[in-house]
Write a protein that holds these residues in place. Sequence first.
Motif, short mmCIF file in Angstrom:
data_model
loop_
_atom_site.label_atom_id
_atom_site.label_comp_id
_atom_site.label_asym_id
_atom_site.label_seq_id
_atom_site.Cartn_x
_atom_site.Cartn_y
_atom_site.Cartn_z
N UNK A 86 -13.19 -53.20 -1.51
CA UNK A 86 -14.57 -53.69 -1.49
C UNK A 86 -14.85 -54.50 -0.21
N UNK A 87 -13.89 -55.35 0.17
CA UNK A 87 -14.08 -56.14 1.39
C UNK A 87 -14.15 -55.23 2.62
N UNK A 88 -13.28 -54.22 2.63
CA UNK A 88 -13.31 -53.29 3.76
C UNK A 88 -14.63 -52.53 3.82
N UNK B 98 -17.50 -53.57 2.71
CA UNK B 98 -18.55 -54.49 3.13
C UNK B 98 -18.55 -54.67 4.65
N UNK B 99 -17.35 -54.79 5.26
CA UNK B 99 -17.25 -54.94 6.71
C UNK B 99 -17.79 -53.69 7.42
N UNK B 100 -17.36 -52.53 6.89
CA UNK B 100 -17.82 -51.27 7.51
C UNK B 100 -19.33 -51.13 7.38
N UNK B 101 -19.88 -51.56 6.27
CA UNK B 101 -21.32 -51.47 6.07
C UNK B 101 -22.07 -52.35 7.09
N UNK B 102 -21.51 -53.55 7.34
CA UNK B 102 -22.13 -54.44 8.32
C UNK B 102 -22.05 -53.83 9.72
N UNK B 103 -20.87 -53.27 10.03
CA UNK B 103 -20.71 -52.64 11.35
C UNK B 103 -21.62 -51.43 11.50
N UNK C 111 -16.98 -43.18 8.45
CA UNK C 111 -16.15 -44.34 8.10
C UNK C 111 -16.72 -45.06 6.88
N UNK C 112 -18.05 -45.15 6.84
CA UNK C 112 -18.68 -45.80 5.70
C UNK C 112 -18.43 -45.02 4.41
N UNK C 113 -18.56 -43.71 4.50
CA UNK C 113 -18.31 -42.87 3.32
C UNK C 113 -16.85 -42.96 2.88
N UNK C 114 -15.92 -43.01 3.85
CA UNK C 114 -14.50 -43.14 3.52
C UNK C 114 -14.23 -44.43 2.76
N UNK C 115 -14.79 -45.53 3.23
CA UNK C 115 -14.53 -46.82 2.58
C UNK C 115 -15.24 -46.91 1.22
N UNK C 116 -16.39 -46.24 1.09
CA UNK C 116 -17.07 -46.21 -0.21
C UNK C 116 -16.23 -45.44 -1.23
N UNK C 117 -15.63 -44.33 -0.78
CA UNK C 117 -14.76 -43.55 -1.68
C UNK C 117 -13.54 -44.37 -2.08
N UNK D 150 -13.43 -47.54 -2.55
CA UNK D 150 -13.86 -48.45 -3.62
C UNK D 150 -13.87 -47.73 -4.96
N UNK D 151 -14.39 -46.50 -4.97
CA UNK D 151 -14.43 -45.73 -6.23
C UNK D 151 -13.03 -45.44 -6.74
N UNK D 152 -12.11 -45.14 -5.84
CA UNK D 152 -10.72 -44.91 -6.25
C UNK D 152 -10.12 -46.19 -6.82
N UNK D 153 -10.41 -47.31 -6.19
CA UNK D 153 -9.89 -48.58 -6.69
C UNK D 153 -10.42 -48.90 -8.09
N UNK D 154 -11.72 -48.64 -8.31
CA UNK D 154 -12.29 -48.86 -9.65
C UNK D 154 -11.61 -47.97 -10.68
N UNK D 155 -11.39 -46.72 -10.33
CA UNK D 155 -10.74 -45.78 -11.26
C UNK D 155 -9.33 -46.23 -11.60
N UNK D 156 -8.57 -46.68 -10.57
CA UNK D 156 -7.20 -47.15 -10.82
C UNK D 156 -7.20 -48.37 -11.74
N UNK D 157 -8.16 -49.27 -11.50
CA UNK D 157 -8.23 -50.47 -12.36
C UNK D 157 -8.52 -50.09 -13.81
N UNK D 158 -9.49 -49.19 -14.03
CA UNK D 158 -9.82 -48.77 -15.40
C UNK D 158 -8.64 -48.05 -16.05
#
Length: 310
Positions: free
Chosen positions: A74-76, A78-83, A93-99, A101-109
């Motif tokens: 998520x932090x990564x 957010x940085x990419x979004x600002x850049x 790069x933005x799409x890569x970092x957004x994906x 985040x989705x992978x991280x959410x899935x792993x947590x669930x």
Amino acid sequence: MELEPRDLSRTLSVSATVEPKVRIRLASRTHGTLDAVVPEVGDAVQAGDVLARLDVSEERAELDRARAQEEDARRQYQRTRELRGQGIASAAELQRDEAAVLVGESERRLWKSRLAFGRVEAPRDAVVTGRYVEPGEAVDARQTLFELVAMDALVMRPGVSELDVVHLTEGTPVPIRLDALPDDPMVGEVRRVFPMAARDTRLVTVEVALPRDAAERGVRPGFLGRIRMAIDQRADVLAVPADAVGERNGSPFVYMIEADHLVARAVEPGVTRGQWTEIRDGLQAGDIVLASNPGELQDGDAVRIVMWRS
């Protein structure tokens, strides 16, 4: 005999064992070692009660790791979004970092759900009738740990003749007597009639629901229950002994006795129950008829009554 109304209803007499309608074989959803096994056989449990706990220290650690990775993603992002807003980062790069985040959410669930598998909970209010594990045992996924039964839904499933089952429908009241509780008669009801007869016995299973308070009144699965009830109701019908009905030229008749003479009367017989045959038409209550129909007698023969058949 003098014709009078009789009850020719058929009596259904069957017996069956009381059993729970709902029986749950509760299995583990994951493999592991049991830290605790709570209930004993016979204990009542409520929906949501924890019955057993497995060692899930590994799953807990994996959940912590997944949360950390999700937060980092998520932090990564957010940085990419600002850049990206400054025109420095690319859309890819933005799409890569957004994906990510989705992978991280899935792993947590995923690991959160696996952590929850370490709690074996009662799915509904029930009584424990089987406990197959002890603390410290290693279990596999889908291994049965407990058997639960719902004591508020007890039933009997007797086999009923195909001749009798056609007179039973859902909701039919059913008198029940239990051998263990002879002084406490109960009234259940037909819950369902199975769609097929057994091939070997030709009996159709009928599920009879006991009253919801049956367990509170002392009924337990395994008790023997007996059902005796009238079916195919034919109360207050006129009937003569089956031997009284003769046949002449294909037409049934009985001999009436009028003025000390036999008078053949055409009748319309109905069902026969044991030694009695229903008379639907041709006679009325109070008529005096011959209780048997010997072939040597003829219409108009003089007779003298020497004995009555009740």
